[in-house]
Scaffold this active site. Structure first.
Site, PDB file in Angstrom:
ATOM      1  N   ASN A  32     -22.290   2.368  35.102  1.00  0.00           N
ATOM      2  CA  ASN A  32     -20.882   1.979  34.916  1.00  0.00           C
ATOM      3  C   ASN A  32     -20.323   1.337  36.186  1.00  0.00           C
ATOM      4  O   ASN A  32     -19.148   1.003  36.245  1.00  0.00           O
ATOM      5  CB  ASN A  32     -20.016   3.184  34.498  1.00  0.00           C
ATOM      6  CG  ASN A  32     -19.876   4.209  35.612  1.00  0.00           C
ATOM      7  OD1 ASN A  32     -20.604   4.165  36.591  1.00  0.00           O
ATOM      8  ND2 ASN A  32     -18.941   5.128  35.457  1.00  0.00           N
ATOM      9  N   GLY A  36     -22.414   2.364  41.916  1.00  0.00           N
ATOM     10  CA  GLY A  36     -23.591   1.492  41.963  1.00  0.00           C
ATOM     11  C   GLY A  36     -23.156   0.042  42.140  1.00  0.00           C
ATOM     12  O   GLY A  36     -21.970  -0.275  42.056  1.00  0.00           O
ATOM     13  N   SER A  75     -24.769   9.399  39.032  1.00  0.00           N
ATOM     14  CA  SER A  75     -23.781  10.260  39.713  1.00  0.00           C
ATOM     15  C   SER A  75     -23.375   9.617  41.023  1.00  0.00           C
ATOM     16  O   SER A  75     -24.221   9.024  41.697  1.00  0.00           O
ATOM     17  CB  SER A  75     -24.379  11.641  40.045  1.00  0.00           C
ATOM     18  OG  SER A  75     -23.406  12.435  40.710  1.00  0.00           O
ATOM     19  N   TYR A 145     -19.905  18.173  43.377  1.00  0.00           N
ATOM     20  CA  TYR A 145     -21.269  17.634  43.284  1.00  0.00           C
ATOM     21  C   TYR A 145     -22.278  18.760  43.054  1.00  0.00           C
ATOM     22  O   TYR A 145     -23.097  18.705  42.137  1.00  0.00           O
ATOM     23  CB  TYR A 145     -21.594  16.879  44.570  1.00  0.00           C
ATOM     24  CG  TYR A 145     -22.927  16.164  44.564  1.00  0.00           C
ATOM     25  CD1 TYR A 145     -23.178  15.117  43.678  1.00  0.00           C
ATOM     26  CD2 TYR A 145     -23.930  16.520  45.460  1.00  0.00           C
ATOM     27  CE1 TYR A 145     -24.394  14.452  43.682  1.00  0.00           C
ATOM     28  CE2 TYR A 145     -25.144  15.852  45.477  1.00  0.00           C
ATOM     29  CZ  TYR A 145     -25.382  14.816  44.589  1.00  0.00           C
ATOM     30  OH  TYR A 145     -26.592  14.160  44.597  1.00  0.00           O
ATOM     31  N   THR A 175     -32.361  10.871  51.436  1.00  0.00           N
ATOM     32  CA  THR A 175     -33.228   9.702  51.252  1.00  0.00           C
ATOM     33  C   THR A 175     -32.512   8.483  51.821  1.00  0.00           C
ATOM     34  O   THR A 175     -31.286   8.412  51.777  1.00  0.00           O
ATOM     35  CB  THR A 175     -33.518   9.526  49.746  1.00  0.00           C
ATOM     36  OG1 THR A 175     -34.129  10.722  49.263  1.00  0.00           O
ATOM     37  CG2 THR A 175     -34.445   8.358  49.466  1.00  0.00           C
ATOM     38  N   ARG A 186     -22.598   7.973  54.378  1.00  0.00           N
ATOM     39  CA  ARG A 186     -23.739   8.800  54.757  1.00  0.00           C
ATOM     40  C   ARG A 186     -24.216   8.437  56.154  1.00  0.00           C
ATOM     41  O   ARG A 186     -23.979   7.333  56.653  1.00  0.00           O
ATOM     42  CB  ARG A 186     -24.865   8.665  53.734  1.00  0.00           C
ATOM     43  CG  ARG A 186     -24.549   9.489  52.499  1.00  0.00           C
ATOM     44  CD  ARG A 186     -25.705   9.565  51.556  1.00  0.00           C
ATOM     45  NE  ARG A 186     -25.743   8.390  50.705  1.00  0.00           N
ATOM     46  CZ  ARG A 186     -26.373   8.359  49.540  1.00  0.00           C
ATOM     47  NH1 ARG A 186     -27.006   9.416  49.102  1.00  0.00           N
ATOM     48  NH2 ARG A 186     -26.371   7.259  48.815  1.00  0.00           N
TER      49      ARG A 186
HETATM   50  N1  UDP Z   1     -22.770  12.803  59.675  1.00  0.00           N
HETATM   51  C1  UDP Z   1     -22.372  12.456  60.963  1.00  0.00           C
HETATM   52  N2  UDP Z   1     -21.728  11.259  61.151  1.00  0.00           N
HETATM   53  C2  UDP Z   1     -21.475  10.387  60.123  1.00  0.00           C
HETATM   54  C3  UDP Z   1     -21.892  10.741  58.816  1.00  0.00           C
HETATM   55  C4  UDP Z   1     -22.538  11.971  58.620  1.00  0.00           C
HETATM   56  O1  UDP Z   1     -22.596  13.213  61.927  1.00  0.00           O
HETATM   57  O2  UDP Z   1     -20.894   9.321  60.380  1.00  0.00           O
HETATM   58  C5  UDP Z   1     -23.478  14.076  59.479  1.00  0.00           C
HETATM   59  C6  UDP Z   1     -22.902  14.950  58.368  1.00  0.00           C
HETATM   60  O3  UDP Z   1     -21.846  15.753  58.846  1.00  0.00           O
HETATM   61  C7  UDP Z   1     -24.131  15.747  57.967  1.00  0.00           C
HETATM   62  C8  UDP Z   1     -25.297  14.790  58.201  1.00  0.00           C
HETATM   63  O4  UDP Z   1     -24.795  13.793  59.095  1.00  0.00           O
HETATM   64  O5  UDP Z   1     -24.286  16.872  58.793  1.00  0.00           O
HETATM   65  C9  UDP Z   1     -25.799  14.112  56.934  1.00  0.00           C
HETATM   66  O6  UDP Z   1     -24.681  13.624  56.251  1.00  0.00           O
HETATM   67  P1  UDP Z   1     -24.779  12.708  54.958  1.00  0.00           P
HETATM   68  O7  UDP Z   1     -23.374  12.388  54.563  1.00  0.00           O
HETATM   69  O8  UDP Z   1     -25.691  11.567  55.201  1.00  0.00           O
HETATM   70  O9  UDP Z   1     -25.482  13.590  53.854  1.00  0.00           O
HETATM   71  P2  UDP Z   1     -25.488  15.155  53.485  1.00  0.00           P
HETATM   72  O10 UDP Z   1     -26.815  15.621  53.939  1.00  0.00           O
HETATM   73  O11 UDP Z   1     -24.369  15.864  54.206  1.00  0.00           O
HETATM   74  O12 UDP Z   1     -25.313  15.169  52.016  1.00  0.00           O
END
Ligand code: UDP
Length: 313
Positions: A32, A36, A75, A145, A175, A186
């Site tokens: 949707n 994506g 999702s 989530y 990933t 992320r």
């Molecule tokens: N993180 C960070 N700086 C950023 C984005 C994420 O330090 O700009 C940290 C976040 O707090 C987490 C880890 O990196 O501890 C991985 O975060 P992500 O959002 O990639 O995925 P998660 O494993 O939390 O689902």
């Protein structure tokens, strides 16, 4: 096989479509486009074995013709995305997964659910084994989530037990790779974007929390093997090489040659302190383990993000 893939325009979904087509299967792709992107599938336009349908899987829909497999990836998947769309995230994991299971049942097609390491919450068992039930805060900001995926696992097992659907459940750990969204929040796209712009890398908390990063082609290979297997219980898929986020920031600086400073920002609520998959089950059952090193995978990802920077100033 003729395979329906939901969430096909997402980061992992689009790579899975490529792999399925390369294996000679036909793909009916659903998305949707909430999180994506059409661009992720643009190279498949006109492919004889590929069809894209714009569809929200929480709403009624029908697919004509026979199907052999249904793969449910739809999702929002990054913390930023699911915090922006908490209701949609809950809906797609619950009502959406249910509709995909009904489709499997109707067509007699096998079913693969992509679940998540978030089922373990902020884990008290390390590394995480599939038999661990997890430590999820049911009312925290990430619960939309985590609980959605936990429900998705439960409803998948219910359809297997009640209706005999041949289901598989993958628990996907962090990933990365080309086609991640630059701004999905992320850590991989965030650090790469910052490094390539020469801006400071934003570490949340003190950077002592750990993650384990799997390159997307390895992950997709695990999904494909799992989909062909008879394993009904969840299987972890991820790369067991674990590092702190501070170490990861340093790695990104080395690889990109960026002179970016590091700045510290508040740790998001319920951010898991440790995460590393135990992949003994995937090794034994699927003969699978990751092959792409972090250095190799990041080089490929950096090249992709450099390309984006060349087109998006
Ligand atoms: N993180 C960070 N700086 C950023 C984005 C994420 O330090 O700009 C940290 C976040 O707090 C987490 C880890 O990196 O501890 C991985 O975060 P992500 O959002 O990639 O995925 P998660 O494993 O939390 O689902």
């Amino acid at each position: 096989m003729r395979i329906v893939v939901s969430g096909a325009a997402g980061f992992i979904g689009s790579h899975l479509c490529d792999r399925l087509l390369a294996e000679g299967h036909a793909v009916v792709a659903l998305d949707n486009f909430l999180t994506g992107s059409r661009g992720n599938l643009a190279h498949l336009r006109g492919h004889a074995a590929f069809r894209l349908i714009e569809q929200d899987i929480t709403q009624p829909f029908a697919i004509e013709g026979a199907l052999d497999a249904v793969v449910n990836l739809a999702s929002p998947a990054s913390p930023k995305d699911y915090l922006d769309y908490p209701i949609e995230t809950l809906d797609v994991g619950s009502a959406g997964t249910r509709r995909m299971l009904e489709l499997s049942l109707e067509k007699g097609a096998r079913f693969l659910l992509t679940s998540t390491s978030e089922c373990y919450g902020d884990p008290l068992v390390h590394p995480q084994v599939e038999s661990y039930w997890g430590n999820v805060n049911p009312v925290g900001p990430r619960s939309c989530y985590d609980e959605s995926k936990r429900f998705a696992e439960a409803v998948t097992m219910a359809y297997h037990r009640k209706h005999g659907v041949q289901s598989n459940i993958a628990r996907i750990f962090n990933t990365y790779g080309p086609r991640m969204k630059l701004n999905d929040g992320r850590v991989v796209p965030a650090f790469l974007d910052q490094a390539l712009r020469g801006e400071p890398l934003t570490i949340f908390g003190d950077g002592s929390q750990t993650r384990s990063f799997c390159y997307v082609s390895d992950l997709v290979d695990g999904l494909y093997r799992l989909m062909l297997s008879g394993e009904r219980y969840p299987v972890n898929l991820g790369n067991p090489r674990e590092m702190t986020i501070l170490e990861f920031a340093e790695q990104i600086r080395r690889l990109t040659g960026a002179r970016s400073a590091i700045v510290y920002q508040p740790l998001p609520e319920d951010d898991p302190k440790k995460r590393r998959p135990d992949i003994a089950k995937a090794r034994a059952l699927l003969g699978w383990e990751p092959r792409v090193s972090l250095e190799e995978g990041l080089k490929l990802t950096v090249a992709y993000f450099r390309g984006l920077h060349a087109t998006v100033p």
